[in-house]
Design an enzyme around this catalytic site. Structure first.
Site, PDB file in Angstrom:
ATOM      1  CD  GLU A   1      25.025  32.802 -32.786  1.00  0.00           C
ATOM      2  OE1 GLU A   1      23.809  32.569 -32.644  1.00  0.00           O
ATOM      3  OE2 GLU A   1      25.474  33.966 -32.879  1.00  0.00           O
TER       4      GLU A   1
ATOM      5  CD  GLU B   1      22.392  31.719 -28.689  1.00  0.00           C
ATOM      6  OE1 GLU B   1      21.828  32.601 -29.368  1.00  0.00           O
ATOM      7  OE2 GLU B   1      23.614  31.718 -28.461  1.00  0.00           O
TER       8      GLU B   1
END
Length: 655
Positions: free
Chosen positions: A153, A305
């Site tokens: 991320e 995710e």
């Protein structure tokens, strides 16, 4: 180049982030037993393991990871191996303060959380490269390895001195001379002209508004610097394992990365997706992110995710009701995902995310969450042979560009209510609720394959992008644009007339006299609908074929919507039902048809390859008309003409 198919091998990858370093080793064997029971075939290891792998500078502790890699291979579970560089160990910041980022106020972001790295720090990059090199050398030939996951991320900003020096180098590369920079930034305004490169800084805290062109370039620079970090680690692992695909996970519709450019540098495009279970439009938000990710990938993509239950960062973190995890997971597959993964495998007992759910929750293997995960794993295995690798086709493209978003988000804008993501979601919702499958595209992409192109809002358009839109329209395509499109050029310089003259001619706009933003909750009456957020004082040209006027107020009788040929311009945001009706009409006239006619409210239909996915987002059972005879891949049943879907029910119908 390697791709997702090299890792899936005809399967849908199912699993998630596995953080066994948080648990005693005896738990690892319990984990693999439960993974096999749940149909898990892929885990991600090492995302946040830098301190355990390198407990002090230069040390290497690989023994525990050796045992884990072997354990996974013994049980037929593939490993997506991460480089741990998103969360440096405390010793790195303590010994090398230059690796810590600073915010716009000059405050240091200290260790103790994650993502505390300065992207332009030579020291950080050196240590990140070293641990990546050693991981690739040690595990590149391990039979469990199926994919590399770089960092996690990417999202850091840095306004410190080393970032400032890198920013100046980046600007030199872009502009070549100070004269060109001063022109592009409009520094004649407020006496901001630069006479030396050393005088240029990141847009740090200022007394009043920062120069918006400087802010725009800093956002571009930040995306590029993070991409440099990714590419450096990718190139290391690729040198050791040229046949193993590489990815990094995007956050959904994240402001800080030009994801079009990033996707070009990835073998696999992956995303993290966390809709709010209490959001009545959570499924539509999921569909938007899935459509965008599929379009960036140009085909199958990876859901890296999601949450099996609640997250832990909202004000109130609600669990997913029974069946919703399955529904949203199958929605992702319907819209092109060949991997359905979670953060994380086992819910943590300590740390900042101990209330973030896992596939195995605090309730353990007998808890509802794990039981639902088991069911999903079995169903994904059933449908994989008929789904994996198949494409989703769309006749409509929605145009989206990060540079336009960045520029439109400047502090001195006319309205904070009419922001890019708000308008983007509204237009995608209208098409989603009309059961019209959409791709996303960059405004400079080839659009010729689409029957209809919609532009919810692109404040900034390059000349190349405008030429592309004109060529598409001249070629017979149907083009629909929303307000605040084509206002500025690539330097955030307002185009003469408030909109590019070529676009004004295309839409039949003689003069854009004034923008009239609306307050939150304010509406403007139009003929047949009500507008929100925005309105414009437009004088139509004689070439306009159709208008829908404003009614009453300052804009009475002036056009709210204009059509010239196949080009439409919508100068307000119609309320949801009206926008849905307008776009459905335009799509129908362009020859675009819904996936399935007559669907009940709340039911989504998506065709992937030859399979038709039906998803009931409602809590009440429904019956869906599906003419003909079909085979339900989930149940094995034969379906003729109609099918009943229960609460959050799903069917995958094949011929």
């Amino acid at each position: 180049m390697p791709e997702l198919a090299h890792a899936t091998r005809g399967r849908i990858l199912f699993g998630g982030d596995h953080n066994p370093e948080q648990w005693p080793e005896e738990t690892w064997y319990e984990d693999v037993r439960l993974m096999k029971e749940a149909g898990v075939n892929s885990v991600t290891l090492g995302v946040f393991s830098w301190a355990k792998l390198e407990p002090e500078p230069g040390a290497r502790e690989f023994g525990w990871l050796d045992r884990l890699m072997d354990l996974m291979h013994e049980h037929g579970i593939g490993v997506v191996l991460a480089t741990p560089t998103s969360s440096p160990p405390p010793w790195l910041g303590r010994l090398h303060p230059d690796t810590l980022p600073r915010d716009a106020d000059g405050r240091v972001e200290w260790w103790g959380g994650r993502q505390h790295f300065a992207h332009s720090s030579a020291t950080y990059r050196r240590y990140a490269a070293a641990i990546t090199e050693d991981l690739a050398a040690r595990y590149g030939t391990h039979p469990a390895l199926t994919m590399w996951h770089i960092n996690n991320e990417y999202c850091t900003y840095d306004y410190g001195d080393e970032a400032a020096a890198a920013f100046r180098r980046w600007l030199r590369g872009k502009y070549g001379s100070l004269d060109a920079l001063n022109t592009a930034w409009g520094t004649a305004f407020w006496s901001q002209g630069y006479d030396t490169w050393d005088g240029i800084l990141p847009p740090r805290h200022a007394h009043y508004l920062n120069n918006p062109a400087q802010v725009l370039d800093f956002r571009r620079f930040t995306s590029d610097m993070l991409l440099e970090c990714y590419a450096a680690e990718r190139d290391i692992v690729r040198r050791h394992t040229p046949d193993i695909p590489v990815t990094t996970n995007f956050m959904p519709l994240f402001f800080g990365q030009d994801a079009w450019r990033w996707a070009e540098e990835e073998d696999v495009v992956s995303v993290d997706l966390y809709p709010d279970p209490r959001d009545p439009l959570g499924a539509q938000h999921g569909a938007l992110v899935q459509d965008l990710t599929r379009s960036q990938a140009g085909g199958p993509w990876m859901l890296m995710e999601q949450a099996a239950g609640p997250v832990n960062w909202r004000g109130v973190n609600h669990p997913k009701p029974r069946g919703l995890n399955r529904l949203w997971s199958l929605q992702a597959v319907a819209r092109g995902a060949d991997a359905v993964c979670y953060f994380q495998w086992r819910q943590s007992r300590q740390g900042a995310e101990k209330f973030h759910s896992g596939m195995v929750s605090h309730a353990g293997e007998h808890g509802r969450t794990f039981q639902e995960v088991k069911r999903l794993g079995a169903e994904l295995a059933k449908i994989a042979p008929r789904v994996t690798g198949r494409h989703v086709t769309a006749d409509i493209a929605i145009l989206h560009d990060w540079h336009a978003w960045w520029a439109g988000a400047q502090d001195g804008r006319l309205s904070t209510e009419a922001g890019h993501p708000t308008v983007l979601h509204a237009w995608h919702r209208a098409l989603w609720e009309s059961h019209l499958t959409t791709d996303f595209a960059h405004p400079e992409h080839d659009l010729s394959a689409y029957k209809c192109v919609v532009v919810p809002q692109l404040y900034l358009l390059t000349d190349a992008a405008i030429d592309n839109l004109l060529a598409y329209a001249d070629g017979g395509g149907t083009l629909v644009c929303g307000f605040l499109t084509g206002v500025a050029d690539e330097d955030d310089r307002v185009r003469p007339g408030g909109m590019d003259a070529r676009l004004r001619e295309l839409f039949g706009i003689r003069t854009l006299h004034e923008w009239w933003p609306l307050d939150a909750g304010e509406i403007v009456e139009c003929d047949g609908f009500r507008g929100t957020l925005w309105s414009e004082e437009i004088e139509a040209a004689d070439t306009v074929a159709e208008t829908i006027p404003y009614e009453g107020g300052e804009l009475d009788g002036l056009p709210a919507v204009l059509r010239r040929g196949r080009a439409w311009y919508v100068s307000t945001l119609p309320e949801p039902e009206a926008l849905r009706g307008l776009l459905a009409r335009i799509a129908d006239e362009a020859g675009v048809r819904p996936v399935l006619d007559g669907l009940p409210a709340g039911v989504e239909a998506v065709r992937r390859g030859e399979s038709l996915f039906l998803l009931n987002h409602g809590r009440e059972p429904v019956t869906v008309e599906v003419p003909g005879t079909h085979h339900d891949l989930l149940t094995g049943a034969t379906v003729t003409d109609r099918i009943a879907l229960g609460r959050y029910g799903t069917a995958v119908l094949a011929p």
